[in-house]
Design a protein around this motif. Structure first.
Motif, PDB file in Angstrom:
ATOM      1  N   ARG A 232       0.826  -1.197   0.000  1.00  0.00           N
ATOM      2  CA  ARG A 232       0.000   0.000   0.000  1.00  0.00           C
ATOM      3  C   ARG A 232       0.866   1.254   0.000  1.00  0.00           C
ATOM      4  NH1 ARG A 232      -2.083   4.135   2.457  1.00  0.00           N
ATOM      5  NH2 ARG A 232      -4.295   4.591   2.221  1.00  0.00           N
ATOM      6  N   GLU A 233       1.888   1.264   0.836  1.00  0.00           N
ATOM      7  CA  GLU A 233       2.759   2.428   0.954  1.00  0.00           C
ATOM      8  C   GLU A 233       3.479   2.713  -0.360  1.00  0.00           C
ATOM      9  OE1 GLU A 233       6.840   3.587   3.365  1.00  0.00           O
ATOM     10  OE2 GLU A 233       5.370   2.273   4.321  1.00  0.00           O
ATOM     11  N   MET A 234       3.993   1.682  -0.997  1.00  0.00           N
ATOM     12  CA  MET A 234       4.724   1.877  -2.247  1.00  0.00           C
ATOM     13  C   MET A 234       3.801   2.336  -3.364  1.00  0.00           C
ATOM     14  SD  MET A 234       7.409  -1.334  -2.132  1.00  0.00           S
ATOM     15  CE  MET A 234       8.172  -0.863  -3.695  1.00  0.00           C
ATOM     16  N   THR A 235       2.582   1.825  -3.365  1.00  0.00           N
ATOM     17  CA  THR A 235       1.616   2.252  -4.377  1.00  0.00           C
ATOM     18  C   THR A 235       1.251   3.717  -4.190  1.00  0.00           C
ATOM     19  OG1 THR A 235       0.703   0.012  -4.537  1.00  0.00           O
ATOM     20  CG2 THR A 235      -0.669   1.814  -5.345  1.00  0.00           C
ATOM     21  N   LYS A 236       1.034   4.124  -2.949  1.00  0.00           N
ATOM     22  CA  LYS A 236       0.726   5.532  -2.681  1.00  0.00           C
ATOM     23  C   LYS A 236       1.889   6.415  -3.097  1.00  0.00           C
ATOM     24  CE  LYS A 236      -0.884   8.701   0.933  1.00  0.00           C
ATOM     25  NZ  LYS A 236      -1.374   8.840   2.328  1.00  0.00           N
ATOM     26  N   TYR A 237       3.097   5.970  -2.839  1.00  0.00           N
ATOM     27  CA  TYR A 237       4.284   6.728  -3.246  1.00  0.00           C
ATOM     28  C   TYR A 237       4.300   6.910  -4.763  1.00  0.00           C
ATOM     29  CZ  TYR A 237       9.171   7.888  -4.154  1.00  0.00           C
ATOM     30  OH  TYR A 237      10.320   8.500  -4.595  1.00  0.00           O
ATOM     31  N   ASP A 238       4.068   5.824  -5.486  1.00  0.00           N
ATOM     32  CA  ASP A 238       4.066   5.911  -6.949  1.00  0.00           C
ATOM     33  C   ASP A 238       2.999   6.871  -7.453  1.00  0.00           C
ATOM     34  OD1 ASP A 238       6.136   4.097  -7.138  1.00  0.00           O
ATOM     35  OD2 ASP A 238       4.836   2.375  -7.531  1.00  0.00           O
ATOM     36  N   LEU A 239       1.838   6.860  -6.804  1.00  0.00           N
ATOM     37  CA  LEU A 239       0.726   7.697  -7.237  1.00  0.00           C
ATOM     38  C   LEU A 239       0.947   9.174  -6.929  1.00  0.00           C
ATOM     39  CD1 LEU A 239      -2.225   5.409  -6.076  1.00  0.00           C
ATOM     40  CD2 LEU A 239      -1.701   6.012  -8.457  1.00  0.00           C
ATOM     41  N   ARG A 240       1.602   9.471  -5.813  1.00  0.00           N
ATOM     42  CA  ARG A 240       1.655  10.847  -5.320  1.00  0.00           C
ATOM     43  C   ARG A 240       3.017  11.529  -5.403  1.00  0.00           C
ATOM     44  NH1 ARG A 240      -2.732  12.175  -0.748  1.00  0.00           N
ATOM     45  NH2 ARG A 240      -4.503  11.138  -1.712  1.00  0.00           N
ATOM     46  N   ASN A 241       4.063  10.769  -5.593  1.00  0.00           N
ATOM     47  CA  ASN A 241       5.392  11.378  -5.515  1.00  0.00           C
ATOM     48  C   ASN A 241       5.647  12.394  -6.612  1.00  0.00           C
ATOM     49  OD1 ASN A 241       8.136  11.481  -4.296  1.00  0.00           O
ATOM     50  ND2 ASN A 241       8.733  10.724  -6.312  1.00  0.00           N
ATOM     51  N   LYS A 242       4.989  12.248  -7.759  1.00  0.00           N
ATOM     52  CA  LYS A 242       5.199  13.197  -8.856  1.00  0.00           C
ATOM     53  C   LYS A 242       4.848  14.615  -8.417  1.00  0.00           C
ATOM     54  CE  LYS A 242       3.777  14.171 -13.621  1.00  0.00           C
ATOM     55  NZ  LYS A 242       2.919  13.713 -14.758  1.00  0.00           N
ATOM     56  N   ARG A 243       3.754  14.768  -7.688  1.00  0.00           N
ATOM     57  CA  ARG A 243       3.336  16.094  -7.243  1.00  0.00           C
ATOM     58  C   ARG A 243       4.291  16.650  -6.184  1.00  0.00           C
ATOM     59  NH1 ARG A 243       0.555  17.044 -11.607  1.00  0.00           N
ATOM     60  NH2 ARG A 243      -1.514  16.050 -11.707  1.00  0.00           N
ATOM     61  N   ILE A 244       4.739  15.788  -5.282  1.00  0.00           N
ATOM     62  CA  ILE A 244       5.670  16.219  -4.245  1.00  0.00           C
ATOM     63  C   ILE A 244       7.006  16.610  -4.867  1.00  0.00           C
ATOM     64  CG2 ILE A 244       6.975  15.456  -2.219  1.00  0.00           C
ATOM     65  CD1 ILE A 244       4.555  13.670  -1.526  1.00  0.00           C
ATOM     66  N   ALA A 245       7.485  15.798  -5.815  1.00  0.00           N
ATOM     67  CA  ALA A 245       8.758  16.085  -6.475  1.00  0.00           C
ATOM     68  C   ALA A 245       8.698  17.415  -7.220  1.00  0.00           C
ATOM     69  CB  ALA A 245       9.112  14.949  -7.434  1.00  0.00           C
ATOM     70  N   TRP A 246       7.543  17.706  -7.837  1.00  0.00           N
ATOM     71  CA  TRP A 246       7.413  18.985  -8.557  1.00  0.00           C
ATOM     72  C   TRP A 246       7.549  20.154  -7.595  1.00  0.00           C
ATOM     73  CZ3 TRP A 246       4.688  23.418  -8.194  1.00  0.00           C
ATOM     74  CH2 TRP A 246       4.765  24.298  -9.280  1.00  0.00           C
ATOM     75  N   LEU A 247       6.877  20.080  -6.454  1.00  0.00           N
ATOM     76  CA  LEU A 247       6.935  21.190  -5.508  1.00  0.00           C
ATOM     77  C   LEU A 247       8.336  21.336  -4.931  1.00  0.00           C
ATOM     78  CD1 LEU A 247       5.565  23.475  -4.071  1.00  0.00           C
ATOM     79  CD2 LEU A 247       4.714  21.864  -2.354  1.00  0.00           C
ATOM     80  N   LYS A 248       8.992  20.240  -4.634  1.00  0.00           N
ATOM     81  CA  LYS A 248      10.359  20.325  -4.119  1.00  0.00           C
ATOM     82  C   LYS A 248      11.273  21.005  -5.132  1.00  0.00           C
ATOM     83  CE  LYS A 248      10.376  16.379  -0.948  1.00  0.00           C
ATOM     84  NZ  LYS A 248      10.931  15.029  -0.670  1.00  0.00           N
ATOM     85  N   GLU A 249      11.088  20.669  -6.398  1.00  0.00           N
ATOM     86  CA  GLU A 249      11.937  21.231  -7.443  1.00  0.00           C
ATOM     87  C   GLU A 249      11.641  22.715  -7.673  1.00  0.00           C
ATOM     88  OE1 GLU A 249      12.877  20.529 -12.235  1.00  0.00           O
ATOM     89  OE2 GLU A 249      11.809  19.003 -11.066  1.00  0.00           O
ATOM     90  N   ASN A 250      10.388  23.093  -7.457  1.00  0.00           N
ATOM     91  CA  ASN A 250       9.969  24.460  -7.777  1.00  0.00           C
ATOM     92  C   ASN A 250       9.638  25.307  -6.551  1.00  0.00           C
ATOM     93  OD1 ASN A 250       9.510  24.546 -10.948  1.00  0.00           O
ATOM     94  ND2 ASN A 250       8.778  22.560 -10.228  1.00  0.00           N
ATOM     95  N   ARG A 251       9.986  24.836  -5.365  1.00  0.00           N
ATOM     96  CA  ARG A 251       9.538  25.537  -4.164  1.00  0.00           C
ATOM     97  C   ARG A 251      10.137  26.925  -4.016  1.00  0.00           C
ATOM     98  NH1 ARG A 251      10.786  21.999   0.982  1.00  0.00           N
ATOM     99  NH2 ARG A 251       9.557  23.712   1.864  1.00  0.00           N
ATOM    100  N   GLU A 252      11.353  27.138  -4.479  1.00  0.00           N
ATOM    101  CA  GLU A 252      11.952  28.468  -4.357  1.00  0.00           C
ATOM    102  C   GLU A 252      11.243  29.468  -5.271  1.00  0.00           C
ATOM    103  OE1 GLU A 252      13.893  31.614  -3.011  1.00  0.00           O
ATOM    104  OE2 GLU A 252      13.921  29.605  -2.115  1.00  0.00           O
TER     105      GLU A 252
END
Length: 282
Positions: A232-252
């Motif tokens: 379950r945890e890995m599936t949620k990561y796959d589903l949601r990490n794209k949005r988190i990665a975008w914000l981390k990359e663009n947070r500044e």
């Protein structure tokens, strides 16, 4: 990102006329562990409207992380206030800002959203009242949403305030209710009644009261009892990490756009007038 805030329309979504120097006291999020279900219930508790200031964001993030550390089976996010979930971002974080604190505030908003959105354990929101703007954002960050019926509304209403919702707010909307519905809602700054929110898929269930909302959220969390946690945890990561990665990359860039907005003389003048109107109401 954000332009032309107007006093006429600045009514809800930027909230809470309180002191800027509020210290973290551990009283802004009430945490209750349900021993029977293993669920942690996190209730935002910052009157009058659970305005999202830096202290509330920090305490909420710490409470979410502790729930995982304490091996909770899931988290239910709700409010201790009777008629409101969260009124959104605290306007006092934007008025005559100390720029160091303003940057920290926006970074805390980003970080707390990423924590909730990416939490490894199941999350559900028991939305027991009005939930505009940032309140809606945090509800959408949960996997499951139960809305108490009533006259209150939910939605990203930023354009009604002369504000443009940040891109990561917009993508949360699109992921939840679809592109076309999000486009129309964002352009109009629409808010939705419980029945409307259910119809468009912004919430999953409607109930009569907060107790029923908590019960439905617990039922959702318990539905994963026989699902292997790692899968379950890995599936949620796959589903949601794209949005988190975008914000981390663009947070500044995201932070800079926010800071540029709040120092605008027109914006400061409009916020000042709005604050005066709040004082007169009180």
């Amino acid at each position: 990102m954000i332009f032309n805030i107007t006093t006429k329309n600045c009514r809800i979504g930027l909230t809470s006329l309180v002191r800027r120097n509020y210290s973290v006291s551990g009283n802004l999020v009430n945490v209750q562990k349900d021993d029977a279900t293993g669920t942690s219930i996190l209730s935002m508790a910052r009157p009058p409207v659970n305005g999202l200031n830096r202290e509330l964001l920090v305490e909420l993030r710490e409470s979410l992380n502790k729930a995982v550390q304490n091996k909770s089976r899931g988290v239910i996010l709700t409010s201790s206030l009777p008629k409101i979930f969260s009124g959104g971002l605290d306007i006092m974080e934007m008025y005559k800002p100390d720029m160091k604190r303003a940057r920290e505030f926006w970074n805390d908003l980003q970080e707390t959203w990423m924590t909730l959105y990416g939490l490894t354990i199941p999350t559900a929101a028991a939305i027991n009242g009005s939930s505009p703007a940032g309140g809606c954002l945090f509800a959408m960050a949960c996997e499951y949403r139960v809305f108490v019926e009533g006259k209150h509304q939910i939605g990203l209403n930023e354009t009604q305030l002369g504000i443009v919702a940040p891109i990561w707010f917009q993508t949360s909307y699109i992921d939840t209710i679809g592109y076309r519905q999000s486009e129309q809602a964002l352009l109009k700054g629409a808010q939705f009644s419980p029945q409307q929110a259910l119809k468009i898929g912004l919430v999953n269930e409607l109930v009569a009261n907060k107790d029923d909302a908590i019960a439905m959220c617990q039922k959702y969390i318990e539905s994963f009892a026989n699902i292997p946690a790692m899968a379950r945890e890995m599936t949620k990561y796959d589903l949601r990490n794209k949005r988190i990665a975008w914000l981390k990359e663009n947070r500044e860039v995201d932070t800079k756009r926010f800071l540029d907005f709040i120092v605008s003389p027109k914006v400061q003048a409009a916020i000042g007038l709005y604050i005066q109107s709040l004082k007169q109401k009180n």
